[in-house]
Design an enzyme around this catalytic site. Structure first.
Site, PDB file in Angstrom:
ATOM      1  N   LYS A 209       0.825  -1.201   0.000  1.00 32.88           N
ATOM      2  CA  LYS A 209       0.000   0.000   0.000  1.00 32.88           C
ATOM      3  C   LYS A 209       0.862   1.256   0.000  1.00 32.88           C
ATOM      4  O   LYS A 209       2.005   1.259   0.471  1.00 32.88           O
ATOM      5  CB  LYS A 209      -0.936   0.002   1.219  1.00 32.88           C
ATOM      6  CG  LYS A 209      -1.984  -1.119   1.200  1.00 32.88           C
ATOM      7  CD  LYS A 209      -3.067  -0.857   0.173  1.00 32.88           C
ATOM      8  CE  LYS A 209      -4.091  -1.979   0.088  1.00 32.88           C
ATOM      9  NZ  LYS A 209      -4.993  -2.038   1.246  1.00 32.88           N
ATOM     10  N   ARG A 245      -3.958 -10.358   3.464  1.00 35.57           N
ATOM     11  CA  ARG A 245      -4.002 -10.343   2.000  1.00 35.57           C
ATOM     12  C   ARG A 245      -2.686  -9.764   1.499  1.00 35.57           C
ATOM     13  O   ARG A 245      -2.377  -8.601   1.768  1.00 35.57           O
ATOM     14  CB  ARG A 245      -5.190  -9.495   1.534  1.00 35.57           C
ATOM     15  CG  ARG A 245      -5.422  -9.510   0.036  1.00 35.57           C
ATOM     16  CD  ARG A 245      -6.663  -8.697  -0.320  1.00 35.57           C
ATOM     17  NE  ARG A 245      -6.956  -8.732  -1.743  1.00 35.57           N
ATOM     18  CZ  ARG A 245      -6.418  -7.904  -2.635  1.00 35.57           C
ATOM     19  NH1 ARG A 245      -5.575  -6.945  -2.236  1.00 35.57           N
ATOM     20  NH2 ARG A 245      -6.720  -8.000  -3.914  1.00 35.57           N
TER      21      ARG A 245
END
Length: 264
Positions: A209, A245
């Site tokens: 991210k 994830r």
């Protein structure tokens, strides 16, 4: 009590425009091969997505999302691999479930398609309800991000229950990076225990991210964020999250092994 090792959901994007690996697995055969590789690296579930959710991404017609994902889901399920479908569309979710997907991972928390909760309720699939306030590039302001995210997830849980989905088939995701800035992301990660609602399982996705870019060399590719991802994964494992994830399954699996040996 030592927490159980989190499940690893390996990311498989069948998209041309995902921020990390867009365009690599557009061909179904290549995507299936990569899904097999993720499992060989230690993934427990392969999370197949046909629509990028990065800020500014163009919406994908349902027919195209089906074309990108369903053959991949069917191919992986045929190999005995546990599959999750990453979609906001009830139509795609229904087709993926019919093809053997056991988890629906909805980044809208069941709000993008009013048929989603009913679709999942009528199946045996599990449902991931992720927190988001939309896909705006500029995150909204929060007064207390932990309290507000928890309250909004509680509302999504109530809606899922009303639709007939039992708690044991629900998973919550705080939506790291979705409608949140770096400060909000770190606050949520630091207080992940406060996001537990009635014992419902937690899934966290921090992999590659944007907020992790500050921990990698300036201008480095998204893959350079795999090290902080693995470190965070180890810390979240200690907090007892149900699932993680990730893109780099192998590195995360090693990080979890380190935790397991340290606390054994």
């Amino acid at each position: 009590m030592i927490p159980a090792r989190p499940l690893l959901l390996g990311v498989l994007n069948t998209t041309p425009d995902s921020f990390s690996d867009g365009g690599r697995y557009l061909d179904a055969a290549a995507a299936i091969a990569h899904g097999r590789a993720l499992v060989a690296q230690g993934a427990d579930v392969v999370d197949v997505g046909g629509e990028s959710t990065r800020p500014g991404a163009d919406p994908v017609p349902v027919a195209e999302e089906l074309r990108r994902t369903i053959p991949v889901v069917a191919g992986l399920v045929g190999d005995g691999i546990r599959v999750s479908i990453d979609t906001r569309s009830a139509t795609v979710a229904a087709e993926a479930i019919a093809a053997g997907a056991g988890i629906v991972n909805d980044v809208s928390g069941g709000t993008a398609d009013p048929r989603m909760l009913g679709t999942v309720a009528g199946s045996a699939a599990e449902l991931v309800l992720m927190h988001s306030r939309g896909a705006a590039a500029t995150p909204p302001r929060y007064t207390d991000v932990v309290a507000e995210v928890r309250a909004e997830l509680e509302r999504r849980v109530a809606s899922a229950r009303a639709a007939g989905i039992p708690d044991e088939r629900l998973v919550l995701d705080p939506g790291i990076g979705f409608a949140k800035g770096a400060a909000e992301n770190w606050a949520l990660l630091a207080s992940v225990d406060d996001l537990r609602i009635d014992g419902i399982r937690l899934l966290v996705g921090v992999s590659r991210k944007r907020f992790l870019a500050a921990l990698a060399p300036h201008g480095a590719p998204a893959e350079a964020r795999d090290l902080p991802t693995a470190v965070l994964s180890a810390l979240l494992a200690e907090r007892g999250v149900w699932g993680l994830r990730v893109h780099d399954v192998a590195a995360t699996r090693v990080a979890l092994e380190v935790v397991a040996r340290l606390v054994a």
